[in-house]
Design an enzyme around this catalytic site. Structure first.
Site, PDB file in Angstrom:
ATOM      1  N   PRO A 105       0.827  -1.218   0.000  1.00  0.00           N
ATOM      2  CA  PRO A 105       0.000   0.000   0.000  1.00  0.00           C
ATOM      3  C   PRO A 105       0.856   1.260   0.000  1.00  0.00           C
ATOM      4  O   PRO A 105       2.041   1.226   0.354  1.00  0.00           O
ATOM      5  CB  PRO A 105      -0.806  -0.127   1.309  1.00  0.00           C
ATOM      6  CG  PRO A 105      -0.700  -1.557   1.701  1.00  0.00           C
ATOM      7  CD  PRO A 105       0.609  -2.049   1.188  1.00  0.00           C
ATOM      8  N   PRO A 106       0.277   2.395  -0.388  1.00  0.00           N
ATOM      9  CA  PRO A 106       1.025   3.664  -0.359  1.00  0.00           C
ATOM     10  C   PRO A 106       1.447   4.029   1.055  1.00  0.00           C
ATOM     11  O   PRO A 106       0.739   3.748   2.032  1.00  0.00           O
ATOM     12  CB  PRO A 106       0.017   4.683  -0.909  1.00  0.00           C
ATOM     13  CG  PRO A 106      -0.991   3.873  -1.651  1.00  0.00           C
ATOM     14  CD  PRO A 106      -1.067   2.551  -0.956  1.00  0.00           C
ATOM     15  N   GLY A 107       2.611   4.670   1.169  1.00  0.00           N
ATOM     16  CA  GLY A 107       3.062   5.191   2.453  1.00  0.00           C
ATOM     17  C   GLY A 107       3.700   4.187   3.379  1.00  0.00           C
ATOM     18  O   GLY A 107       3.923   4.480   4.553  1.00  0.00           O
ATOM     19  N   THR A 108       4.021   2.980   2.886  1.00  0.00           N
ATOM     20  CA  THR A 108       4.579   1.945   3.759  1.00  0.00           C
ATOM     21  C   THR A 108       6.101   1.930   3.776  1.00  0.00           C
ATOM     22  O   THR A 108       6.694   1.107   4.473  1.00  0.00           O
ATOM     23  CB  THR A 108       4.050   0.558   3.348  1.00  0.00           C
ATOM     24  OG1 THR A 108       4.189   0.398   1.927  1.00  0.00           O
ATOM     25  CG2 THR A 108       2.579   0.409   3.715  1.00  0.00           C
ATOM     26  N   GLY A 109       6.755   2.795   2.989  1.00  0.00           N
ATOM     27  CA  GLY A 109       8.217   2.907   3.082  1.00  0.00           C
ATOM     28  C   GLY A 109       8.982   2.230   1.965  1.00  0.00           C
ATOM     29  O   GLY A 109      10.153   1.880   2.151  1.00  0.00           O
ATOM     30  N   GLU A 332     -24.252   8.721  18.007  1.00  0.00           N
ATOM     31  CA  GLU A 332     -22.901   8.295  18.404  1.00  0.00           C
ATOM     32  C   GLU A 332     -22.905   7.558  19.739  1.00  0.00           C
ATOM     33  O   GLU A 332     -22.147   6.602  19.928  1.00  0.00           O
ATOM     34  CB  GLU A 332     -21.966   9.510  18.475  1.00  0.00           C
ATOM     35  CG  GLU A 332     -21.796  10.260  17.161  1.00  0.00           C
ATOM     36  CD  GLU A 332     -21.358   9.358  16.020  1.00  0.00           C
ATOM     37  OE1 GLU A 332     -20.661   8.357  16.260  1.00  0.00           O
ATOM     38  OE2 GLU A 332     -21.725   9.657  14.858  1.00  0.00           O
ATOM     39  N   HIS A 335     -23.822   3.973  19.070  1.00  0.00           N
ATOM     40  CA  HIS A 335     -22.660   3.198  18.647  1.00  0.00           C
ATOM     41  C   HIS A 335     -21.814   2.794  19.859  1.00  0.00           C
ATOM     42  O   HIS A 335     -21.394   1.638  20.000  1.00  0.00           O
ATOM     43  CB  HIS A 335     -21.774   4.028  17.705  1.00  0.00           C
ATOM     44  CG  HIS A 335     -22.302   4.153  16.316  1.00  0.00           C
ATOM     45  ND1 HIS A 335     -22.728   3.078  15.569  1.00  0.00           N
ATOM     46  CD2 HIS A 335     -22.462   5.243  15.521  1.00  0.00           C
ATOM     47  CE1 HIS A 335     -23.123   3.503  14.377  1.00  0.00           C
ATOM     48  NE2 HIS A 335     -22.973   4.826  14.323  1.00  0.00           N
ATOM     49  N   ASP A 406     -22.676   4.173   7.707  1.00  0.00           N
ATOM     50  CA  ASP A 406     -22.698   2.941   8.499  1.00  0.00           C
ATOM     51  C   ASP A 406     -23.286   1.787   7.700  1.00  0.00           C
ATOM     52  O   ASP A 406     -22.785   0.655   7.746  1.00  0.00           O
ATOM     53  CB  ASP A 406     -23.530   3.146   9.774  1.00  0.00           C
ATOM     54  CG  ASP A 406     -22.961   4.234  10.672  1.00  0.00           C
ATOM     55  OD1 ASP A 406     -21.733   4.435  10.641  1.00  0.00           O
ATOM     56  OD2 ASP A 406     -23.748   4.870  11.392  1.00  0.00           O
TER      57      ASP A 406
END
Length: 507
Positions: A105-109, A332, A335, A406
């Protein structure tokens, strides 16, 4: 000095052409155009267009500076050992690896891992993006690929290094499956050239070249690119687990003054699903929040608010009507109450403050990182998702469009349950199911869990009303406050009059 030489050459050409009976004007005009291109940098632009993709990057990134990717680093280091100790590998008859594909995935290094690979092997590092090779002009992309490999070898020889690493980010743009662009053969020509260059790489070239590609769409890559002998290793760079997130947080907070109350383990626990880039942004946003308050240190509350900001966005100036705020508070709290009934200690916070597209939200804390889910767990999550709608029905007498998000999540979850054989249909192929049967199975499961959520709301109606009034007054409740009120059990801490002032009925 160069101008004088050019003028002298031009005068010589003019004189020679004159005595030879030739017309010197075309030659002089051509020379003048070349001079203009040189003075304005046009020649440099043309050279860059034809073969300037990728640039040499000076970096000192090491594997010790990368956290949360233990498995990926281990596999990558094993592959790099062949490149670092070529004699030992040759003694065992090991063919040097030509390519390593980092997928995740994007942003994982992935970019950081490629830079660390270059540092580890003492290699020159050239970086390029897949889009840099694609042009509308035929042959330009192929020329850029040839130039990139040539410059990698030249840079290695120039700096006296035996290794070079070429990093191609978003390689799916360059290496997508051939034949899908029927009106534009430039894509296929560029990929063909990359395949040819990787086939032609030899360990006896003096400079060993390793191609490291990064993508989050490996399914789009051409099979010829993934075969052994080109990209020999596929290294998965996944989202970090809880321990990995803790390591990343420690790295990104090492240069920041933290208050004594900061608990990085708790923050790592509450950031399930965050990538390394998210966690870096989280640490940065927490520091910005501390700066806004002129605080000398970053506190735990700054990190907790930063989690909400990174997940949902900045607080919005919009202020819903009082009737809407009361409905959001009831929603909320519904939930949160069902979440605590299903799994005690699961609520991190709930608020009616608007962020992004959300008028309010309830944030859960996962007990641990899960990769497999049981039917009972998924049904519990469905009950939590439907509890906001159930609370509106029981306490306010009707629903609102606030439950749309939801319901979308709930339907997606039920589809996974049907595909896993967790419905009354048994083991089925979802793709081959008639639409009516699939909708019926989804409806049955949702109605069952909604009925359970309504039952809980009916039993705890007064407690939900009291908590909603408290949330309406404070705008935010921490998980600890919510659990204290649930354990206390008796109400009203906030009397009915507090809700009546909003212009809506409290029951």
């Amino acid at each position: 000095m160069k101008r004088e030489i050019l003028l002298g050459v031009a005068a010589g050409v003019f004189f020679f052409a004159s005595i030879s009976g030739l017309n010197p004007l075309p030659a002089l005009l051509f020379g003048f155009l070349l001079y203009l291109l040189y003075e304005t940098g046009g020649l440099r632009i043309i050279r860059r267009q034809l073969g300037g993709s990728g640039q040499e990057v000076k970096n000192q990134v090491t594997f010790q500076q990368i956290g949360g990717q233990a498995a990926a680093k281990k596999e990558l280091l094993e592959a790099l050992e062949f490149m670092k100790d070529g004699n030992k590998a040759a003694a065992l008859g090991i063919r040097p690896l030509k390519g390593i594909l980092l997928a995740g995935p994007p942003g994982t290094g992935k970019t950081l891992l490629a830079k660390a690979a270059a540092t580890y092997t003492d290699a020159v590092f050239l970086a390029a993006a897949g889009s840099e090779f694609i042009e509308m002009y035929a042959g330009v992309g192929a020329q850029r690929v040839r130039s990139l490999f040539q410059r990698a070898r030249e840079a290695g020889r120039r700096e006296g290094r035996s290794n070079a690493v070429i990093f191609i980010d978003e390689i799916d743009v360059l290496g997508s499956k051939r034949g899908q662009y029927q009106g534009h053969m430039e894509y296929d020509q560029t990929l063909n050239q990359l395949l040819t260059e990787m086939d032609g790489m030899k360990s006896t070239d003096g400079v060993r070249v390793l191609v490291v590609g990064a993508t989050n769409r490996e399914d789009m890559l051409d099979p010829a690119l993934l075969r052994p002998g080109r990209f020999d290793r596929l290294v998965r760079v996944e989202l970090p687990d809880q321990e990995g997130r803790l390591q990343i947080l420690k790295l990104h907070t090492a240069n920041k003054p933290l208050a004594p109350d900061v608990d990085l383990k708790q923050i790592a626990r509450e950031t399930f699903g965050f990538s390394g880039a998210h966690l870096e942004s989280l640490a940065n946003e927490a520091a910005i929040l501390a700066l806004r308050e002129n605080a000398a240190q970053i506190g735990q509350r700054h990190f907790l608010e930063a989690i909400d900001k990174v997940s949902l966005g900045e607080k919005l100036d919009r202020r819903p009507q009082k009737e809407e705020l009361w409905r959001v508070a009831v929603h909320e709290v519904g939930h949160a109450v069902v979440s605590e009934a299903f799994r005690p200690g699961s609520v991190a916070s709930l608020t009616i403050t608007s962020r992004g597209q959300a008028l309010g939200y309830m944030r859960q804390v996962p007990e641990d990182d899960y990769y497999l889910y049981t039917e009972s767990y998924l049904r519990g999550q469905l009950r939590i998702l439907l509890a906001g709608m159930a609370a509106e029905e029981v306490l306010l007498g009707n629903r609102s469009t606030g439950a749309q998000g939801d319901l979308e999540q709930a339907i997606s979850t039920v589809k996974k349950m049907v595909a896993a054989g967790m419905s009354s249909l048994g083991i089925v192929s979802v793709a081959d199911l008639p639409a009516g049967e699939l909708q019926g199975a989804i409806r049955d499961i949702l109605n069952e869990e909604k009925a359970e959520a309504r039952r809980i709301m009916t039993e705890k109606k007064e407690l939900v009303l009291s908590l909603a009034r408290e949330l309406l007054e404070k705008e935010r409740l921490a998980g600890e406050e919510l659990r204290a009120r649930l354990q206390d059990g008796h109400e009203p801490a906030y009397p009915a009059e507090a809700a009546d002032q909003t212009g809506v009925l409290a029951s």
